[in-house]
Design a protein around this motif. Structure first.
Motif, PDB file in Angstrom:
ATOM      1  N   ARG A   1       8.072   7.982   1.977  1.00  0.00           N
ATOM      2  CA  ARG A   1       7.916   7.731   3.407  1.00  0.00           C
ATOM      3  C   ARG A   1       9.045   6.824   3.893  1.00  0.00           C
TER       4      ARG A   1
ATOM      5  N   SER B   1       0.832  -1.209   0.000  1.00  0.00           N
ATOM      6  CA  SER B   1       0.000   0.000   0.000  1.00  0.00           C
ATOM      7  C   SER B   1       0.865   1.256   0.000  1.00  0.00           C
ATOM      8  N   THR B   2       2.006   1.202   0.677  1.00  0.00           N
ATOM      9  CA  THR B   2       2.903   2.361   0.708  1.00  0.00           C
ATOM     10  C   THR B   2       3.433   2.677  -0.688  1.00  0.00           C
ATOM     11  N   CYS B   3       3.789   1.635  -1.406  1.00  0.00           N
ATOM     12  CA  CYS B   3       4.296   1.818  -2.767  1.00  0.00           C
ATOM     13  C   CYS B   3       3.204   2.365  -3.683  1.00  0.00           C
ATOM     14  N   LEU B   4       2.011   1.826  -3.560  1.00  0.00           N
ATOM     15  CA  LEU B   4       0.903   2.285  -4.399  1.00  0.00           C
ATOM     16  C   LEU B   4       0.533   3.730  -4.074  1.00  0.00           C
ATOM     17  N   LYS B   5       0.585   4.097  -2.808  1.00  0.00           N
ATOM     18  CA  LYS B   5       0.295   5.483  -2.427  1.00  0.00           C
ATOM     19  C   LYS B   5       1.304   6.441  -3.054  1.00  0.00           C
ATOM     20  N   ALA B   6       2.569   6.020  -3.114  1.00  0.00           N
ATOM     21  CA  ALA B   6       3.597   6.865  -3.732  1.00  0.00           C
ATOM     22  C   ALA B   6       3.302   7.076  -5.216  1.00  0.00           C
TER      23      ALA B   6
ATOM     24  N   TYR C   1      -1.450  12.009  -9.232  1.00  0.00           N
ATOM     25  CA  TYR C   1      -2.495  13.001  -8.985  1.00  0.00           C
ATOM     26  C   TYR C   1      -1.950  14.350  -8.526  1.00  0.00           C
TER      27      TYR C   1
ATOM     28  N   LEU D   1       0.256   6.870  -6.694  1.00  0.00           N
ATOM     29  CA  LEU D   1      -0.948   7.699  -6.815  1.00  0.00           C
ATOM     30  C   LEU D   1      -0.649   9.161  -6.493  1.00  0.00           C
ATOM     31  N   GLU D   2       0.191   9.384  -5.509  1.00  0.00           N
ATOM     32  CA  GLU D   2       0.577  10.755  -5.164  1.00  0.00           C
ATOM     33  C   GLU D   2       1.300  11.420  -6.330  1.00  0.00           C
TER      34      GLU D   2
END
Length: 203
Positions: A56, A38-43, A49, A45-46
């Motif tokens: 992190r 999830s941390t990788c995917l959030k990076a 977008y 998406l950030e």
């Protein structure tokens, strides 16, 4: 076609097709990203977008390198490479042993087209060639031919330097041995011609 009991022969086939269609419909809109945290995917998406990269502490750079290459995001991959190098240098300055991590990064970077990180890893290994070879002889032995050729060309110290250093040390040792023999010879000669001082007569 209907059998004697009134059951349609095509019902089982139709049921199977409909169940597959429902399963396919339920999967529409989903993207499978195996091995992605999830941390990788959030990076990702950030970056997509917001157009920014704020890694992190728990982010795995190797994982993000693989994902950014898979999604064809070269700029994000370049940012990740720079972050990986910064983290390696930070650990190195703090006295940590990063040789094994550099070897791991090199393998992943070359496989996933991370050219910036590949160049840095090759430079680090060349600069610390002897130390890396002593600690990881097996990994260095089974490097690709291109990597081996690069190391032989750019390693430090180079082979010619080691040969000259060995020659210099041998010559220095021989000269020191000769000087020691000369000193001992002079010391013997001094004792051979030594005479006790004559006592002065008392008038």
């Amino acid at each position: 076609m209907v059998d004697g009991g009134g059951t349609t022969f095509l019902n089982p086939v139709r049921t199977r097709i409909q169940s597959r269609e429902r399963a396919a419909g339920s999967r529409m809109g989903r993207v499978s990203l195996p091995g992605t945290s999830s941390t990788c995917l959030k990076a990702v998406l950030e970056y997509l977008y917001l157009g920014q990269f704020s890694p992190r502490p728990e982010l795995d750079c190797t994982e993000l390198l693989i994902l950014s290459n898979r999604l064809c995001l070269p700029h994000l991959q370049a940012l990740t490479e720079q972050h990986a190098v910064d983290e390696l240098l930070k650990s190195y300055v703090q006295g940590a042993d990063i040789d094994g991590q550099v070897l791991l990064y090199l393998e992943i970077a070359q496989f996933h087209n991370a050219k910036q990180l590949t160049t840095w890893c090759l430079h680090y290994i060349c600069t610390n060639y002897n130390a890396v070879c002593r600690k990881f002889p097996r990994e260095m032995k089974y490097m690709s031919l291109d990597n081996k050729s690069h190391f032989e060309r750019y390693r430090w110290p180079p082979v010619w330097y080691l040969k000259e250093e060995d020659r210099y040390l041998r010559c220095k040792k021989e000269r020191e041995r000769e000087e020691e023999l000369i000193r001992k010879q002079h010391s013997k000669n001094k004792w051979c011609f030594w005479r006790p001082p004559s006592s002065s007569s008392v008038s």
